[in-house]
Write a protein that holds these residues in place. Sequence first.
Motif, PDB file in Angstrom:
ATOM      1  N   PHE A  35       0.715  -1.144  -0.071  1.00 47.19           N
ATOM      2  CA  PHE A  35       0.012   0.138  -0.029  1.00 47.19           C
ATOM      3  C   PHE A  35       0.882   1.106  -0.188  1.00 47.19           C
ATOM      4  N   GLY A  36       2.109   1.194   0.138  1.00 43.22           N
ATOM      5  CA  GLY A  36       3.085   2.314  -0.079  1.00 43.22           C
ATOM      6  C   GLY A  36       2.952   3.118   1.035  1.00 43.22           C
ATOM      7  N   MET A  37       2.813   2.570   2.232  1.00 41.84           N
ATOM      8  CA  MET A  37       2.723   3.299   3.547  1.00 41.84           C
ATOM      9  C   MET A  37       3.694   3.091   4.532  1.00 41.84           C
ATOM     10  N   PRO A  38       4.282   3.921   5.186  1.00 44.58           N
ATOM     11  CA  PRO A  38       5.402   3.693   6.126  1.00 44.58           C
ATOM     12  C   PRO A  38       4.960   2.592   7.298  1.00 44.58           C
ATOM     13  N   LEU A  39       5.939   1.679   7.501  1.00 38.71           N
ATOM     14  CA  LEU A  39       5.810   0.412   8.279  1.00 38.71           C
ATOM     15  C   LEU A  39       5.249   1.093   9.653  1.00 38.71           C
ATOM     16  N   ARG A  40       5.800   2.153  10.195  1.00 37.62           N
ATOM     17  CA  ARG A  40       5.628   2.352  11.628  1.00 37.62           C
ATOM     18  C   ARG A  40       4.033   3.114  11.576  1.00 37.62           C
ATOM     19  N   PHE A  41       3.587   3.418  10.403  1.00 36.07           N
ATOM     20  CA  PHE A  41       1.922   3.853  10.515  1.00 36.07           C
ATOM     21  C   PHE A  41       1.322   2.697  10.401  1.00 36.07           C
ATOM     22  N   GLY A  95      -8.932   6.757  -5.048  1.00 40.69           N
ATOM     23  CA  GLY A  95      -7.817   6.343  -4.246  1.00 40.69           C
ATOM     24  C   GLY A  95      -6.483   6.744  -5.139  1.00 40.69           C
ATOM     25  N   SER A  96      -6.410   6.733  -6.422  1.00 44.57           N
ATOM     26  CA  SER A  96      -5.233   7.130  -7.187  1.00 44.57           C
ATOM     27  C   SER A  96      -5.094   8.698  -7.135  1.00 44.57           C
ATOM     28  N   LEU A  97      -5.913   9.503  -6.822  1.00 42.12           N
ATOM     29  CA  LEU A  97      -5.886  10.725  -6.885  1.00 42.12           C
ATOM     30  C   LEU A  97      -5.369  11.253  -5.255  1.00 42.12           C
ATOM     31  N   ILE A 103      -3.493   2.620  -7.963  1.00 37.47           N
ATOM     32  CA  ILE A 103      -4.583   1.942  -7.512  1.00 37.47           C
ATOM     33  C   ILE A 103      -5.425   1.907  -8.544  1.00 37.47           C
ATOM     34  N   PHE A 104      -5.458   2.990  -9.491  1.00 36.12           N
ATOM     35  CA  PHE A 104      -6.342   2.945 -10.544  1.00 36.12           C
ATOM     36  C   PHE A 104      -5.971   1.884 -11.402  1.00 36.12           C
ATOM     37  N   TRP A 105      -4.764   1.840 -11.850  1.00 35.91           N
ATOM     38  CA  TRP A 105      -4.377   0.593 -12.892  1.00 35.91           C
ATOM     39  C   TRP A 105      -4.437  -0.710 -12.252  1.00 35.91           C
ATOM     40  N   LEU A 106      -4.516  -0.966 -10.814  1.00 39.68           N
ATOM     41  CA  LEU A 106      -4.427  -2.137 -10.184  1.00 39.68           C
ATOM     42  C   LEU A 106      -5.897  -2.602 -10.060  1.00 39.68           C
TER      43      LEU A 106
END
Length: 123
Positions: A35-41, A95-97, A103-106
């Motif tokens: 999801f491209g989020m920081p692990l700590r988050f 979500g892609s915006l 997200i849009f492509w997937l």
Amino acid sequence: MDLLFTVLTILVALEHLGIMALEIWGQPERQAKVFGMPLRFVQQPHARIALANQGIYNGMLGLALLGNLWLLAGQPQHLAIALLLLFIVVVALFGSLTAKHEIFWLQGCPALVTLLVLLIFEL
């Protein structure tokens, strides 16, 4: 073309069930990467709850698509599935915006292709 539409709908449904599994039961390291989020988050309790809630929505979309294939037929089936696919496309655009461009492509593109197949060949 009905077979193509059915296969594409099943693939979109399975994708959303897979996303649900990752959001609800996935390891934080995997969730952060995908999801491209920081692990700590992602490790924070509130983020885990938010991901699980989002997972329920994705799972329900997947189950609703499969349920419509099984429970409905003809035009009622097509209309119900078209509405669900349209929801997916709109949410993927948002979500892609706001979150991650991929997200849009997937998620959005498979739903959009399925919707276009339905609109071109079935309605």
